[in-house]
Write an enzyme that holds these catalytic residues in place. Structure first.
Site, PDB file in Angstrom:
ATOM      1  N   HIS A 103     -12.761  -1.832  -7.965  1.00 44.91           N
ATOM      2  CA  HIS A 103     -12.934  -0.424  -7.577  1.00 44.91           C
ATOM      3  C   HIS A 103     -12.807   0.549  -8.755  1.00 44.91           C
ATOM      4  O   HIS A 103     -11.983   1.444  -8.781  1.00 44.91           O
ATOM      5  CB  HIS A 103     -12.130  -0.006  -6.349  1.00 44.91           C
ATOM      6  CG  HIS A 103     -10.660  -0.331  -6.299  1.00 44.91           C
ATOM      7  ND1 HIS A 103      -9.785  -0.014  -7.284  1.00 44.91           N
ATOM      8  CD2 HIS A 103      -9.925  -0.914  -5.327  1.00 44.91           C
ATOM      9  CE1 HIS A 103      -8.568  -0.385  -6.930  1.00 44.91           C
ATOM     10  NE2 HIS A 103      -8.627  -0.939  -5.760  1.00 44.91           N
TER      11      HIS A 103
ATOM     12  N   GLU B 213      -5.325  -4.770   2.113  1.00 46.17           N
ATOM     13  CA  GLU B 213      -6.506  -4.616   1.252  1.00 46.17           C
ATOM     14  C   GLU B 213      -7.248  -5.953   1.174  1.00 46.17           C
ATOM     15  O   GLU B 213      -6.641  -7.024   1.100  1.00 46.17           O
ATOM     16  CB  GLU B 213      -6.108  -4.101  -0.142  1.00 46.17           C
ATOM     17  CG  GLU B 213      -7.327  -3.594  -0.894  1.00 46.17           C
ATOM     18  CD  GLU B 213      -7.017  -2.773  -2.148  1.00 46.17           C
ATOM     19  OE1 GLU B 213      -5.852  -2.676  -2.558  1.00 46.17           O
ATOM     20  OE2 GLU B 213      -7.987  -2.217  -2.715  1.00 46.17           O
TER      21      GLU B 213
ATOM     22  N   ASP C 228      -8.798  -7.774  -0.826  1.00 47.58           N
ATOM     23  CA  ASP C 228      -8.628  -8.830  -1.828  1.00 47.58           C
ATOM     24  C   ASP C 228      -7.540  -9.819  -1.398  1.00 47.58           C
ATOM     25  O   ASP C 228      -7.456 -10.918  -1.933  1.00 47.58           O
ATOM     26  CB  ASP C 228      -8.337  -8.257  -3.225  1.00 47.58           C
ATOM     27  CG  ASP C 228      -7.258  -7.197  -3.244  1.00 47.58           C
ATOM     28  OD1 ASP C 228      -7.008  -6.559  -2.205  1.00 47.58           O
ATOM     29  OD2 ASP C 228      -6.664  -6.986  -4.319  1.00 47.58           O
TER      30      ASP C 228
ATOM     31  N   HIS D  51       1.027  -1.172  -2.713  1.00 51.52           N
ATOM     32  CA  HIS D  51       0.059  -0.210  -3.186  1.00 51.52           C
ATOM     33  C   HIS D  51      -0.509   0.707  -2.089  1.00 51.52           C
ATOM     34  O   HIS D  51      -1.021   1.783  -2.383  1.00 51.52           O
ATOM     35  CB  HIS D  51      -1.038  -1.056  -3.852  1.00 51.52           C
ATOM     36  CG  HIS D  51      -2.369  -0.522  -4.118  1.00 51.52           C
ATOM     37  ND1 HIS D  51      -3.524  -1.209  -3.872  1.00 51.52           N
ATOM     38  CD2 HIS D  51      -2.753   0.657  -4.662  1.00 51.52           C
ATOM     39  CE1 HIS D  51      -4.571  -0.520  -4.251  1.00 51.52           C
ATOM     40  NE2 HIS D  51      -4.139   0.619  -4.734  1.00 51.52           N
TER      41      HIS D  51
ATOM     42  N   ASP E  67       0.947  -6.964  -4.601  1.00 44.52           N
ATOM     43  CA  ASP E  67       0.359  -6.279  -5.767  1.00 44.52           C
ATOM     44  C   ASP E  67       1.383  -6.021  -6.885  1.00 44.52           C
ATOM     45  O   ASP E  67       1.003  -5.954  -8.065  1.00 44.52           O
ATOM     46  CB  ASP E  67      -0.246  -4.939  -5.340  1.00 44.52           C
ATOM     47  CG  ASP E  67      -1.675  -5.076  -4.826  1.00 44.52           C
ATOM     48  OD1 ASP E  67      -2.324  -6.088  -5.122  1.00 44.52           O
ATOM     49  OD2 ASP E  67      -2.137  -4.153  -4.134  1.00 44.52           O
TER      50      ASP E  67
ATOM     51  N   TYR F 236      -2.685  -2.822 -15.388  1.00 42.55           N
ATOM     52  CA  TYR F 236      -2.651  -2.867 -13.921  1.00 42.55           C
ATOM     53  C   TYR F 236      -1.722  -1.781 -13.375  1.00 42.55           C
ATOM     54  O   TYR F 236      -2.059  -1.065 -12.430  1.00 42.55           O
ATOM     55  CB  TYR F 236      -2.172  -4.258 -13.497  1.00 42.55           C
ATOM     56  CG  TYR F 236      -2.199  -4.522 -12.020  1.00 42.55           C
ATOM     57  CD1 TYR F 236      -3.316  -5.087 -11.415  1.00 42.55           C
ATOM     58  CD2 TYR F 236      -1.111  -4.205 -11.221  1.00 42.55           C
ATOM     59  CE1 TYR F 236      -3.342  -5.332 -10.059  1.00 42.55           C
ATOM     60  CE2 TYR F 236      -1.123  -4.444  -9.871  1.00 42.55           C
ATOM     61  CZ  TYR F 236      -2.239  -5.010  -9.293  1.00 42.55           C
ATOM     62  OH  TYR F 236      -2.253  -5.245  -7.945  1.00 42.55           O
TER      63      TYR F 236
ATOM     64  N   HIS G 107      -1.826 -11.216  -7.952  1.00 47.38           N
ATOM     65  CA  HIS G 107      -2.913 -11.212  -8.951  1.00 47.38           C
ATOM     66  C   HIS G 107      -2.377 -11.783 -10.259  1.00 47.38           C
ATOM     67  O   HIS G 107      -1.318 -11.354 -10.744  1.00 47.38           O
ATOM     68  CB  HIS G 107      -3.396  -9.790  -9.248  1.00 47.38           C
ATOM     69  CG  HIS G 107      -4.093  -9.123  -8.119  1.00 47.38           C
ATOM     70  ND1 HIS G 107      -5.329  -9.510  -7.657  1.00 47.38           N
ATOM     71  CD2 HIS G 107      -3.738  -8.059  -7.356  1.00 47.38           C
ATOM     72  CE1 HIS G 107      -5.693  -8.712  -6.661  1.00 47.38           C
ATOM     73  NE2 HIS G 107      -4.741  -7.823  -6.456  1.00 47.38           N
TER      74      HIS G 107
HETATM   75 FE1  FEO Z   1      -3.947  -3.365  -3.154  1.00 50.21          FE
HETATM   76 FE2  FEO Z   1      -4.572  -6.371  -4.751  1.00 50.21          FE
HETATM   77  O1  FEO Z   1      -4.725  -5.046  -3.397  1.00 50.21           O
END
Ligand code: FEO
Length: 386
Positions: free
Chosen positions: A24, A80, A82, A144, A163, A191, A222
């Site tokens: 994004h 989210e 992902d 997040h 996150d 990040y 992540h």
């Molecule tokens: Fe807020 Fe990795 O999604």
């Protein structure tokens, strides 16, 4: 496609997005991973999932351990996509599976997937028994999204942090003692600056709550998993969330015929004379998400644009929009540029920076092309203001 055991009976079963370059609007030069975790106990538990287009990769990893239809407990720490993108497939394989999420997580999942799954809302302090293990929940809103929570596996001292503590980094290695720490930290910093920064105060609270726990592994969602360098990443998170600013200036601009760049260089000279660390970025050559990383601890973010028609160059407007959304606090700015017949550039940049609550220390606007004497005067004016 194999699973990686992170502790006995607990596996990383995520997916590696090697070629991702845009998350994004964030330039992910090193790709990313979506980390999902499988806990084999009396309840077969999946903690988070992956983007929908990587569902098969996750299922292949799970299948090396267990039939995915045996998953009966799904933890959704964050809606989210992902992280939730493969949940529909898991529920399709076992429609009776319970889906645990925060109250906002449950409403978010319903809004995303339009399904009436076997939802269970959890709140901070709730615990579910998986058999030999217990999973504790802690809601961490705005780290997040409003729905975020983390889960803590007490017996194995694993914090599934979603996150928080992540990095957009694709790698065949999974752990922080297997990969260069400087690269992990660089990506964690980027990040933080591009994803977590607007929610720094919530991060401080979440850190204080989560770090009362005895943690041996931070299984984030992540990038690289933390097991050796936990004190280092926590120290960095405390530093980043403290909004401590260095004697550092960013000079960010775009230029039409070179005038705004000349002014940028005059401003550079002034800051150089005052002993600032300087980062100069022309927006024709630098990505806003890379610039944002250096905003993290910069006292000044100076911004320059010429007037283009009734406004500013779109590259500068894009940067200012991005900056405004990420809401760095207590920053100063100098706005500068050149114009032919309409002085809209400074007005437009002032509008952005006022809304972003930057302290505007000085403005510089030059008609057409600055001469050498004007540039010297600009340098001296800036020297007096900073
Ligand atoms: Fe807020 Fe990795 O999604």
């Amino acid at each position: 496609m194999k699973a990686t055991e992170i502790k006995k009976g607990i596996y990383w079963v995520g997916a590696i997005d090697w070629n991702l370059r845009n998350f994004h609007g964030y330039l992910t030069q090193r790709g990313s991973t979506y980390n999902a975790y499988l806990i084999i106990d009396e309840k077969i538990t999946l903690v988070d999932s992956v983007k929908s287009y990587l569902t098969d990769e996750m299922l292949k990893r799970i299948s090396t351990i267990i039939d995915p239809s045996k998953i009966d407990t799904i933890i959704c720490n964050h809606v989210e996509m992902d992280h939730s993108g493969a949940i529909p497939k898991i529920v399709e394989l076992n429609p009776a599976a319970k889906v645990y999420a925060s109250p906002k997580g449950v409403s978010g999942l319903k809004a995303h997937y339009k399904k009436d799954w076997n939802f269970v809302e959890v709140k901070s302090g709730d615990v579910i028994n998986l058999g030999k293990r217990n999973l504790h929940f802690l809601l961490t809103p705005m780290v997040h999204w409003p729905d975020n929570m983390v889960a803590y596996l007490a017996e194995d001292k694993i914090l599934f942090s979603n996150d928080a503590f992540g990095q957009h980094l694709a790698s065949s290695e999974r752990f922080d003692d297997e990969y260069p720490l400087d690269i992990i930290m660089e990506e964690a910093r980027k990040y933080y600056a591009n994803i977590v920064l607007p929610y720094s105060s919530q991060v401080v609270k979440a850190l204080d709550d989560a770090l009362k726990l005895d943690i041996e592994v931070i299984a984030n969602s992540h990038g690289i998993i933390w097991r050796k360098h936990i004190p280092e990443i926590i120290r960095e998170y405390r530093d980043w969330s403290s909004n401590t600013l260095d004697k550092k200036v960013l000079i960010v601009y775009d230029t039409m015929w070179g005038s705004t760049e000349k002014i940028a260089n005059a401003i550079y000279d002034a800051f150089e004379q005052k002993g600032y660390r300087i980062y100069k970025y022309c927006l024709q050559d630098n990505h806003i998400s890379d610039i944002m990383t250096e905003v993290l601890n910069a006292e000044y973010v100076c911004v320059g644009s010429p007037t283009l028609n009734k406004s500013i160059l779109p590259s500068v407007a894009g940067f200012l929009t991005y900056l405004q959304g990420l809401s760095p606090k207590n920053r100063k700015t100098i706005l500068f540029g050149s114009y032919g017949w309409a002085k809209q550039n400074i007005k437009e940049m002032e509008r952005y920076m006022t809304e972003s609550e930057f302290q505007i220390v000085h403005t510089v606007n030059v008609n057409y092309i600055p001469g050498e004497e004007e540039l010297l005067a600009i340098r001296n004016e800036v020297l007096e203001k900073i």
